[in-house]
Motif scaffolding. Sequence first.
Motif, PDB file in Angstrom:
ATOM      1  N   ALA A  95      -0.025   9.567   5.846  1.00 52.04           N
ATOM      2  CA  ALA A  95      -1.093   8.624   5.601  1.00 52.04           C
ATOM      3  C   ALA A  95      -2.414   8.765   5.892  1.00 52.04           C
ATOM      4  O   ALA A  95      -3.344   8.560   5.390  1.00 52.04           O
ATOM      5  CB  ALA A  95      -0.613   6.926   6.090  1.00 52.04           C
ATOM      6  N   GLN A 156       2.792  11.164   1.099  1.00 55.93           N
ATOM      7  CA  GLN A 156       2.305  10.861   0.023  1.00 55.93           C
ATOM      8  C   GLN A 156       1.812  11.726  -1.040  1.00 55.93           C
ATOM      9  O   GLN A 156       0.583  11.979  -1.514  1.00 55.93           O
ATOM     10  CB  GLN A 156       1.033   9.769   0.156  1.00 55.93           C
ATOM     11  CG  GLN A 156       1.660   8.740   0.793  1.00 55.93           C
ATOM     12  CD  GLN A 156       0.253   7.776   1.462  1.00 55.93           C
ATOM     13  OE1 GLN A 156      -0.080   7.488   2.569  1.00 55.93           O
ATOM     14  NE2 GLN A 156      -0.446   7.293   0.511  1.00 55.93           N
ATOM     15  N   GLU A 190      -0.483   2.187  -4.350  1.00 59.42           N
ATOM     16  CA  GLU A 190      -0.768   3.593  -3.032  1.00 59.42           C
ATOM     17  C   GLU A 190      -1.126   4.636  -3.646  1.00 59.42           C
ATOM     18  O   GLU A 190      -1.014   4.609  -4.851  1.00 59.42           O
ATOM     19  CB  GLU A 190       0.724   3.705  -2.672  1.00 59.42           C
ATOM     20  CG  GLU A 190       1.581   4.347  -3.474  1.00 59.42           C
ATOM     21  CD  GLU A 190       2.655   3.407  -4.076  1.00 59.42           C
ATOM     22  OE1 GLU A 190       3.805   3.761  -4.575  1.00 59.42           O
ATOM     23  OE2 GLU A 190       2.392   2.217  -4.407  1.00 59.42           O
ATOM     24  N   SER A 191      -1.977   5.480  -2.950  1.00 56.44           N
ATOM     25  CA  SER A 191      -2.449   6.867  -3.220  1.00 56.44           C
ATOM     26  C   SER A 191      -1.463   7.840  -3.312  1.00 56.44           C
ATOM     27  O   SER A 191      -0.838   8.046  -2.432  1.00 56.44           O
ATOM     28  CB  SER A 191      -3.664   7.216  -2.747  1.00 56.44           C
ATOM     29  OG  SER A 191      -4.926   6.022  -3.112  1.00 56.44           O
TER      30      SER A 191
END
Length: 296
Positions: A95, A156, A190-191
């Motif tokens: 994150a 991510q 979310e990215s």
Amino acid sequence: MTDLSTIAPRDKAEILAQALPYIRKFHGKTMVIKYGGNAMTDPELQQDFAEDVVLLKLVGINPVVVHGGGPQIEAALHRLGKKGEFIQGMRVTDAETMEVVEWVLAGEVQQDIVGLIHHAGGKAVGLTGRDGGMIRARKLKMVDHKDPSIEYDVGQVGDIVEIDPSVVKALQDDAFIPVVSPIGFGENNESYNINADVVASRLATVLQAEKLVMLTNIPGVLDKQGQLLPELTPVQIDALIADGTISGGMLPKLAGAIDAAKAGVNAVHVVDGRVPHSMLLEILTDQAYGTMIRSE
């Protein structure tokens, strides 16, 4: 900027004449350019790149720039006391790293490129995958190349679900040069950090681009002896991956290139970005400044 004053007038005319059939052939066509490596960090090469992009636009070709930013992300993480980690050429993105990726790519790096293009006389607009809902993504499932039963969690890092190119097309139609940061968004907003080579390849496919040009820090695809392979097919690339000639960061680059070639992009060029104006020379002259990948 490259000094042209040392070139004889006749040679200059020859170069311009050689470019004419290519300009005619590619007029009105889209070219997606993956911008990375030394071309992105060396001030003279940055200026050369911006001039090349603006010239392409002025002669009626539609360039779309997709940029990376690995060294800049690495430098920002280092300032925060974090060390980058890679698995099979992909950056592991927790994150905190994702926050850094967003502000480095969509802020610092993208705006530098937009500024360079403006300075060279063009009109550029910076975009991320969020703009116009362009790049929808989901979490990437990273499987081990040698043992498919092993799966890595790379955080991510995104896998593209869909690209909606309407915002890029609207900008092109209005004489702008789109500059795209490889950041996508998921179904919960979310990215996702997406490999820029993959974004460039998929964008070239959905835009039905004439060419995909990937600027790198190597002369092109090399054989085991370090010699340039000027032209390859997907079958030949599979063999080079199987015997270990192609590995590391070149894997996602060529996987995307093969997909783009198979999906209708006429030619994919892996070009040496350390050579001044290599992109322009590759596109508008008979000279080869890298490896061309054809669909068959």
